[in-house]
Scaffold this motif. Structure first.
Motif, mmCIF file in Angstrom:
data_model
loop_
_atom_site.group_PDB
_atom_site.id
_atom_site.type_symbol
_atom_site.label_atom_id
_atom_site.label_comp_id
_atom_site.label_asym_id
_atom_site.label_seq_id
_atom_site.Cartn_x
_atom_site.Cartn_y
_atom_site.Cartn_z
ATOM 1 N N PHE A 83 0.868 -1.190 0.066
ATOM 2 C CA PHE A 83 -0.036 -0.164 -0.161
ATOM 3 C C PHE A 83 0.973 1.101 0.062
ATOM 4 N N THR A 84 0.489 2.239 -0.426
ATOM 5 C CA THR A 84 1.040 3.494 -0.435
ATOM 6 C C THR A 84 0.082 4.555 0.136
ATOM 7 N N LEU A 85 0.715 5.445 1.122
ATOM 8 C CA LEU A 85 -0.056 6.572 2.007
ATOM 9 C C LEU A 85 0.615 7.783 1.942
ATOM 10 N N TYR A 86 0.085 8.796 1.689
ATOM 11 C CA TYR A 86 0.234 9.838 1.637
ATOM 12 C C TYR A 86 -0.003 10.673 2.965
ATOM 13 N N PRO A 87 0.978 11.703 3.404
ATOM 14 C CA PRO A 87 0.840 12.305 4.732
ATOM 15 C C PRO A 87 -0.368 13.019 4.895
ATOM 16 N N ALA A 88 -0.843 12.864 6.154
ATOM 17 C CA ALA A 88 -2.268 13.565 6.464
ATOM 18 C C ALA A 88 -2.141 15.255 6.687
ATOM 19 N N ALA A 89 -0.914 15.485 7.067
ATOM 20 C CA ALA A 89 -0.386 16.757 7.365
ATOM 21 C C ALA A 89 0.999 16.906 7.089
ATOM 22 N N ASP A 90 1.673 18.146 6.653
ATOM 23 C CA ASP A 90 3.058 18.320 6.496
ATOM 24 C C ASP A 90 3.370 19.729 6.669
ATOM 25 N N ALA A 91 4.316 20.428 6.995
ATOM 26 C CA ALA A 91 4.548 21.487 7.049
ATOM 27 C C ALA A 91 6.057 22.072 7.431
ATOM 28 N N THR A 92 6.591 23.154 6.887
ATOM 29 C CA THR A 92 7.713 23.427 7.394
ATOM 30 C C THR A 92 7.903 24.802 8.387
ATOM 31 N N VAL A 93 8.740 24.689 9.497
ATOM 32 C CA VAL A 93 8.645 25.628 10.362
ATOM 33 C C VAL A 93 9.939 26.363 10.296
ATOM 34 N N ARG A 94 10.008 27.603 10.583
ATOM 35 C CA ARG A 94 11.106 28.526 10.463
ATOM 36 C C ARG A 94 11.488 29.444 11.582
ATOM 37 N N GLY A 95 12.722 29.321 12.106
ATOM 38 C CA GLY A 95 13.034 30.281 13.366
ATOM 39 C C GLY A 95 12.890 31.658 13.027
ATOM 40 N N GLY A 96 13.666 32.423 14.216
ATOM 41 C CA GLY A 96 13.751 33.971 14.169
ATOM 42 C C GLY A 96 12.403 34.528 14.007
ATOM 43 N N GLU B 134 -1.548 20.827 10.392
ATOM 44 C CA GLU B 134 -0.559 21.478 9.378
ATOM 45 C C GLU B 134 -0.917 23.159 9.548
ATOM 46 N N THR B 135 -2.084 23.502 9.854
ATOM 47 C CA THR B 135 -2.019 25.133 9.698
ATOM 48 C C THR B 135 -1.967 25.608 11.248
ATOM 49 N N GLY B 136 -1.623 24.692 11.830
ATOM 50 C CA GLY B 136 -1.142 25.409 13.476
ATOM 51 C C GLY B 136 0.369 25.377 13.861
ATOM 52 N N ILE B 137 1.082 24.542 13.316
ATOM 53 C CA ILE B 137 2.465 24.297 13.761
ATOM 54 C C ILE B 137 3.210 25.205 13.373
ATOM 55 N N SER C 141 10.199 34.544 11.844
ATOM 56 C CA SER C 141 9.123 33.818 11.669
ATOM 57 C C SER C 141 8.728 32.634 12.647
ATOM 58 N N ALA C 142 9.126 32.742 13.602
ATOM 59 C CA ALA C 142 9.217 31.615 14.751
ATOM 60 C C ALA C 142 7.692 31.302 14.934
ATOM 61 N N ASN C 143 6.794 32.314 14.727
ATOM 62 C CA ASN C 143 5.348 32.177 14.920
ATOM 63 C C ASN C 143 4.597 32.285 13.924
ATOM 64 N N SER C 144 5.331 32.037 12.698
ATOM 65 C CA SER C 144 4.178 31.811 11.323
ATOM 66 C C SER C 144 4.278 30.179 11.094
ATOM 67 N N ASN C 145 3.000 30.174 10.363
ATOM 68 C CA ASN C 145 2.959 28.681 9.842
ATOM 69 C C ASN C 145 3.039 28.871 8.338
ATOM 70 N N PHE C 146 3.577 27.784 7.821
ATOM 71 C CA PHE C 146 3.704 27.514 6.384
ATOM 72 C C PHE C 146 3.209 26.358 5.888
ATOM 73 N N GLY C 147 2.193 25.752 6.462
ATOM 74 C CA GLY C 147 1.395 24.520 6.568
ATOM 75 C C GLY C 147 1.047 24.148 4.787
ATOM 76 N N THR C 148 0.520 25.388 4.227
ATOM 77 C CA THR C 148 -0.090 24.949 2.864
ATOM 78 C C THR C 148 0.936 25.214 1.734
ATOM 79 N N TYR D 141 8.082 18.789 9.184
ATOM 80 C CA TYR D 141 7.255 17.871 9.665
ATOM 81 C C TYR D 141 6.209 17.110 8.644
ATOM 82 N N LEU D 142 6.415 15.919 8.951
ATOM 83 C CA LEU D 142 5.061 14.890 8.139
ATOM 84 C C LEU D 142 4.464 13.966 9.185
ATOM 85 N N ARG D 143 3.154 14.005 9.117
ATOM 86 C CA ARG D 143 2.564 13.063 10.098
ATOM 87 C C ARG D 143 1.699 12.289 8.974
#
Length: 200
Positions: free
Chosen positions: A32-45, A116-119, A47-54, A73-75
């Motif tokens: 079987f093949t599964l795609y992530p249910a969620a994934d996102a980049t996080v960035r410091g400095g 994904e939209t909160g990390i 942008s530490a409170n910004s979300n890049f999930g989409t 991150y991927l889940r």
């Protein structure tokens, strides 16, 4: 005709007899093949409170400036997986690689409560030790084994979170972009490809 006939000859004496039948389970191998249910980049400095999930890419970079530090991150949701998984691999495709020899790593995170939209960098899950390392090439797929991690997730809440990161700072060109689950080209999206056995 469904009958079993046994012949005893040559003057053999039989006091009693027993017929024993052992039936082996019918094992079906599948994949079987599964795609992530969620994934996102996080960035410091800054942008530490910004979300890049989409975003359509997952970006990783180790940098001397916190503003340029990035992890991904991927889940995967494994709740639909049935049977016994005996092999599992993650497949990633780098859309762009800034320079040669950017060593990458992946670690297992036990906290699966992120969205994904909160990390963000500030609330990212804590990850354990690196369990795989590779050097990516542009448009070339990378695969690494996650069988123990998948089995651990299946024995728990059936969620698997992985953290991607660069091992060291290689300068301004040290950025790697992988296709995310939102990538327009489905062939570049991250997947888990696994083999399993099912008792029929």
């Amino acid at each position: 005709d469904g009958r079993l006939n046994v012949v005893v000859q040559n003057d053999v004496g039989v006091d009693w007899a027993m017929f024993e039948l052992e039936v082996a389970p019918n094992v079906i191998a599948g994949s079987f093949t599964l795609y992530p249910a969620a994934d996102a980049t996080v960035r410091g400095g800054a942008s530490a409170n910004s979300n890049f999930g989409t975003a359509t890419t997952l970006t990783v970079k180790e940098d001397s400036s916190a503003d340029n530090d990035r992890k991904a991150y991927l889940r995967w949701d494994l709740s639909s997986v049935t049977g016994i998984v005996y092999q599992a691999r993650v497949r990633l495709t780098a859309a762009s690689v800034g320079t040669n020899g950017i060593e990458q790593g992946v670690a297992f995170a036990t906290n699966n409560s992120w969205s994904e939209t909160g990390i963000t960098w500030n609330n990212q899950p804590v990850a354990g030790k690196r369990f795989a390392t590779w050097i990516p090439g542009t448009n070339g797929p990378t695969e690494f084994v996650v069988t123990p991690q998948v089995l651990a997730a299946l024995a728990g809440d059936k969620q698997l979170t992985l953290q991607l990161f660069s091992l060291r700072n290689v300068g301004g060109a040290g950025t790697v972009d992988y296709g995310s689950r939102e990538a327009a080209d489905t062939a570049t999206r991250p997947t888990i490809k696994a083999k399993r056995s099912i008792m029929a």
